[in-house]
Design a protein around this motif. Structure first.
Motif, mmCIF file in Angstrom:
data_model
loop_
_atom_site.group_PDB
_atom_site.id
_atom_site.type_symbol
_atom_site.label_atom_id
_atom_site.label_comp_id
_atom_site.label_asym_id
_atom_site.label_seq_id
_atom_site.Cartn_x
_atom_site.Cartn_y
_atom_site.Cartn_z
ATOM 1 N N ARG A 76 0.865 -1.190 0.000
ATOM 2 C CA ARG A 76 0.000 0.000 0.000
ATOM 3 C C ARG A 76 0.890 1.225 0.000
ATOM 4 N NH1 ARG A 76 -2.393 3.170 4.360
ATOM 5 N NH2 ARG A 76 -4.446 3.935 3.695
ATOM 6 N N THR A 77 0.696 2.103 -0.979
ATOM 7 C CA THR A 77 1.502 3.314 -1.087
ATOM 8 C C THR A 77 0.603 4.532 -0.972
ATOM 9 O OG1 THR A 77 3.034 2.171 -2.572
ATOM 10 C CG2 THR A 77 3.144 4.574 -2.525
ATOM 11 N N VAL A 78 0.934 5.411 -0.033
ATOM 12 C CA VAL A 78 0.192 6.654 0.157
ATOM 13 C C VAL A 78 1.014 7.779 -0.464
ATOM 14 C CG1 VAL A 78 -0.788 8.261 1.836
ATOM 15 C CG2 VAL A 78 -0.822 5.799 2.294
ATOM 16 N N HIS A 79 0.432 8.474 -1.423
ATOM 17 C CA HIS A 79 1.088 9.613 -2.058
ATOM 18 C C HIS A 79 0.635 10.877 -1.326
ATOM 19 C CE1 HIS A 79 2.539 7.163 -5.428
ATOM 20 N NE2 HIS A 79 1.385 6.524 -5.310
ATOM 21 N N ALA A 80 1.359 11.202 -0.254
ATOM 22 C CA ALA A 80 0.976 12.306 0.623
ATOM 23 C C ALA A 80 1.224 13.668 -0.014
ATOM 24 C CB ALA A 80 1.727 12.197 1.944
ATOM 25 N N ASP A 81 2.034 13.710 -1.069
ATOM 26 C CA ASP A 81 2.362 14.977 -1.712
ATOM 27 C C ASP A 81 1.245 15.474 -2.632
ATOM 28 O OD1 ASP A 81 2.883 12.736 -3.310
ATOM 29 O OD2 ASP A 81 4.331 13.812 -4.546
ATOM 30 N N SER A 83 -2.962 16.302 -3.348
ATOM 31 C CA SER A 83 -4.187 16.679 -2.655
ATOM 32 C C SER A 83 -5.358 16.469 -3.600
ATOM 33 C CB SER A 83 -4.118 18.137 -2.234
ATOM 34 O OG SER A 83 -5.276 18.479 -1.526
ATOM 35 N N PRO A 84 -6.315 15.631 -3.270
ATOM 36 C CA PRO A 84 -6.377 14.811 -2.061
ATOM 37 C C PRO A 84 -5.360 13.666 -2.111
ATOM 38 C CG PRO A 84 -8.173 14.242 -3.540
ATOM 39 C CD PRO A 84 -7.438 15.409 -4.159
ATOM 40 N N LEU A 85 -5.142 13.075 -0.952
ATOM 41 C CA LEU A 85 -4.199 11.961 -0.854
ATOM 42 C C LEU A 85 -4.581 10.875 -1.853
ATOM 43 C CD1 LEU A 85 -3.802 11.462 2.977
ATOM 44 C CD2 LEU A 85 -2.177 12.511 1.420
ATOM 45 N N ARG A 86 -3.575 10.281 -2.462
ATOM 46 C CA ARG A 86 -3.812 9.166 -3.376
ATOM 47 C C ARG A 86 -3.188 7.921 -2.761
ATOM 48 N NH1 ARG A 86 -0.778 7.458 -8.191
ATOM 49 N NH2 ARG A 86 0.523 9.275 -7.821
ATOM 50 N N VAL A 87 -3.979 6.859 -2.664
ATOM 51 C CA VAL A 87 -3.504 5.582 -2.124
ATOM 52 C C VAL A 87 -3.591 4.555 -3.235
ATOM 53 C CG1 VAL A 87 -3.865 3.786 -0.382
ATOM 54 C CG2 VAL A 87 -4.307 6.185 0.188
ATOM 55 N N GLU A 88 -2.492 3.844 -3.451
ATOM 56 C CA GLU A 88 -2.460 2.795 -4.471
ATOM 57 C C GLU A 88 -2.052 1.478 -3.846
ATOM 58 O OE1 GLU A 88 -1.356 4.880 -8.677
ATOM 59 O OE2 GLU A 88 0.315 4.280 -7.413
ATOM 60 N N TYR A 89 -2.546 0.415 -4.455
ATOM 61 C CA TYR A 89 -2.201 -0.938 -4.044
ATOM 62 C C TYR A 89 -1.512 -1.622 -5.216
ATOM 63 C CZ TYR A 89 -5.344 0.028 -0.221
ATOM 64 O OH TYR A 89 -5.938 0.588 0.887
ATOM 65 N N ALA A 90 -0.461 -2.365 -4.907
ATOM 66 C CA ALA A 90 0.286 -3.075 -5.941
ATOM 67 C C ALA A 90 0.799 -4.384 -5.360
ATOM 68 C CB ALA A 90 1.465 -2.227 -6.422
ATOM 69 N N LEU A 91 1.118 -5.313 -6.242
ATOM 70 C CA LEU A 91 1.713 -6.560 -5.786
ATOM 71 C C LEU A 91 3.156 -6.314 -5.368
ATOM 72 C CD1 LEU A 91 0.436 -9.077 -8.499
ATOM 73 C CD2 LEU A 91 -0.462 -8.726 -6.194
ATOM 74 N N SER A 92 3.558 -6.907 -4.267
ATOM 75 C CA SER A 92 4.961 -6.871 -3.853
ATOM 76 C C SER A 92 5.724 -7.858 -4.732
ATOM 77 C CB SER A 92 5.089 -7.275 -2.383
ATOM 78 O OG SER A 92 4.729 -8.645 -2.231
ATOM 79 N N GLU A 93 7.024 -7.916 -4.570
ATOM 80 C CA GLU A 93 7.804 -8.903 -5.329
ATOM 81 C C GLU A 93 7.320 -10.320 -5.010
ATOM 82 O OE1 GLU A 93 9.899 -8.394 -7.886
ATOM 83 O OE2 GLU A 93 9.270 -6.315 -7.617
#
Length: 124
Positions: A76-81, A83-93
């Protein structure tokens, strides 16, 4: 708010003694294989996942994503920079390698369904 540790799998003796059971425990869940399918082509936002998985509730998606994150197969990656906050989900290795296994399982399942369909039509 629950911590990620709250979503980790509980101790299970069978899980520790059987690698297949351990793997199945990670993907067990009504929506987890579908979440993997949606994430295999790249990161997705929560709303994109919810739109792609017709019938899933926001609560169910949240729980399944948190469990996959706790198991280390989704990031889970939160792009705090932004507005509004963007949260993305991706597969790990690790999740990407598991996705390959699920691709093989899909091929097997399609062949199985075809065989079962042929068997049923012969009986009918």
């Amino acid at each position: 708010m629950k911590s990620l540790a709250d979503y980790e799998q509980k101790f299970d003796r069978l899980h520790e003694d059987c690698p297949v059971r351990a793997a199945l425990d990670v993907i067990r869940g009504r929506w987890k294989p579908s979440i993997f399918y949606e994430l295999k082509d790249g990161p997705r936002r929560f709303s994109q996942l919810q739109a792609a998985l017709a019938g899933i509730t926001a609560q169910a998606l949240t729980v399944q994503l948190r469990q996959l994150e706790a198991d280390g197969v989704v990031v889970r990656t939160v792009h705090a920079d932004e507005s509004p906050l963007r949260v993305e989900y991706a597969l790990s290795e690790s999740g990407k390698t598991l996705s390959g296994v699920l691709d093989q399982l899909e091929v097997w399942g399609a062949a199985y369904m075809e065989r079962r369909g042929a068997t049923r039509s012969r009986v009918a």
